[in-house]
Design an enzyme around this catalytic site. Structure first.
Site, PDB file in Angstrom:
ATOM      1  N   LYS A   1      48.885  58.397  26.372  1.00  0.00           N
ATOM      2  CA  LYS A   1      48.417  57.034  26.123  1.00  0.00           C
ATOM      3  C   LYS A   1      47.023  57.003  25.510  1.00  0.00           C
ATOM      4  O   LYS A   1      46.301  57.984  25.470  1.00  0.00           O
ATOM      5  CB  LYS A   1      48.511  56.210  27.405  1.00  0.00           C
ATOM      6  CG  LYS A   1      49.967  55.873  27.735  1.00  0.00           C
ATOM      7  CD  LYS A   1      50.128  54.850  28.827  1.00  0.00           C
ATOM      8  CE  LYS A   1      51.607  54.445  28.959  1.00  0.00           C
ATOM      9  NZ  LYS A   1      51.837  53.507  30.062  1.00  0.00           N
TER      10      LYS A   1
ATOM     11  N   ARG B   1      55.724  59.943  34.696  1.00  0.00           N
ATOM     12  CA  ARG B   1      56.608  59.749  33.545  1.00  0.00           C
ATOM     13  C   ARG B   1      55.936  60.378  32.333  1.00  0.00           C
ATOM     14  O   ARG B   1      54.843  59.966  31.943  1.00  0.00           O
ATOM     15  CB  ARG B   1      56.841  58.253  33.319  1.00  0.00           C
ATOM     16  CG  ARG B   1      57.750  57.894  32.148  1.00  0.00           C
ATOM     17  CD  ARG B   1      57.833  56.380  32.024  1.00  0.00           C
ATOM     18  NE  ARG B   1      58.716  55.956  30.944  1.00  0.00           N
ATOM     19  CZ  ARG B   1      58.360  55.850  29.666  1.00  0.00           C
ATOM     20  NH1 ARG B   1      57.109  56.140  29.289  1.00  0.00           N
ATOM     21  NH2 ARG B   1      59.234  55.455  28.749  1.00  0.00           N
TER      22      ARG B   1
END
Length: 287
Positions: free
Chosen positions: A224, A265
């Site tokens: 991210k 995840r």
């Protein structure tokens, strides 16, 4: 807090460590791997490869939720997702479906999905809680304040850890009131969703406050923006490209496991799978 203390989720085998959820994006526009697994056969092969590399679950998504992404139609999402979920489940993978649509969730469970992962926490589709309740499968309720086109302007908090914990508690109560059993609920702080980099780091540093809500916590930090900013080129200030953020992702996986996360995840499974196993061995040796 050891993940061994977390009660098993319905239909999922209990683990004595943090689980690893591998990502399969069946999309042309996901931020780190858009288009690589758009072909169903390629997506299934990639999912099985992630299992071989140590993934405990495979999260299949047919709609990008990167900042600024436009929504796809329900028909297109179904076309992308259902064949991949069906084939992975038939091959023995434990499949999670990443969707904000109740119809996609319901049809995915019908062909073998074992987990519903809704980044909107049931807010985008008011029928999602009904589907979760009727299917009885684990239901990931993520902290969410709005769709991708508007979420950046919604990153305003008094105290991000306190506010996210409070809003997640409220969403959990709402879905339980709608019929979802508390034992189904998994919480996700929604890193990068209506959060800036400083807020993402604050949530990771305050993960114990989310674990204290009493439900399993999923941490989805993989590749991210806040990692890209941390690893920016010192000369140019350019963020590190997404596919070069996997080592940092594995570090977050280890620290999340240490803090009591139920699962992480990730796109690149092997390093995080190794990391959570190291944490589990370390914790066991310290007991």
């Amino acid at each position: 807090m050891s993940t061994a203390a977390i009660a098993p989720l319905p239909g999922l085998a209990p683990l004595d460590r943090c689980a690893v959820m591998g990502v399969v994006n069946v999309t042309p526009d996901s931020f780190s791997d858009g288009g690589r697994w758009l072909d169903p056969a390629a997506a299934v092969a990639h999912g099985l490869e992630l299992v071989a590399r140590g993934a405990d679950l495979i999260d299949v998504g047919g709609e990008s939720t990167r900042p600024g992404a436009a929504r796809v139609s329900e028909e297109e999402e179904l076309r992308r997702v259902i064949p991949v979920v069906r084939e992975l489940a038939a091959a023995g993978a434990v499949v999670s479906v990443d969707t904000m649509r109740a119809v996609v969730a319901e049809q995915s469970v019908a062909v073998g999905a074992a987990v519903l992962n809704d980044v909107s926490g049931g807010l985008a589709d008011p029928d999602m809680a009904r589907v979760a309740a009727e299917t009885g499968v684990p239901f990931v309720v993520m902290h969410w304040r709005g769709h991708s086109l508007e979420m950046n302007r919604l990153a305003v908090y008094d105290d991000v850890v306190t506010d996210v914990a409070k809003e997640l508690q409220q969403r959990m109560e709402a879905v339980v009131e709608a019929g979802v059993r508390p034992s189904q609920v998994i919480l996700d702080p929604g890193l990068g969703f209506a959060k800036n980099a400083a807020q993402d780091w604050a949530l990771l540093g305050g993960l114990d406050a989310l674990v204290a809500l009493g439900r399993p916590v999923l941490v989805a930090a993989s590749r991210k923006r806040f990692l890209g900013a941390l690893l920016a080129d010192p000369a140019t200030g350019e963020p590190r490209p997404p596919r070069q953020r996997d080592d940092a992702t594995a570090a977050v996986s280890a620290l999340s496991a240490q803090a009591g996360a139920w699962a992480v995840r990730v796109h690149d499974v092997r390093a995080s799978a190794d990391a959570v196993r190291v944490v589990a061995a370390w914790q066991q040796a310290a007991e």
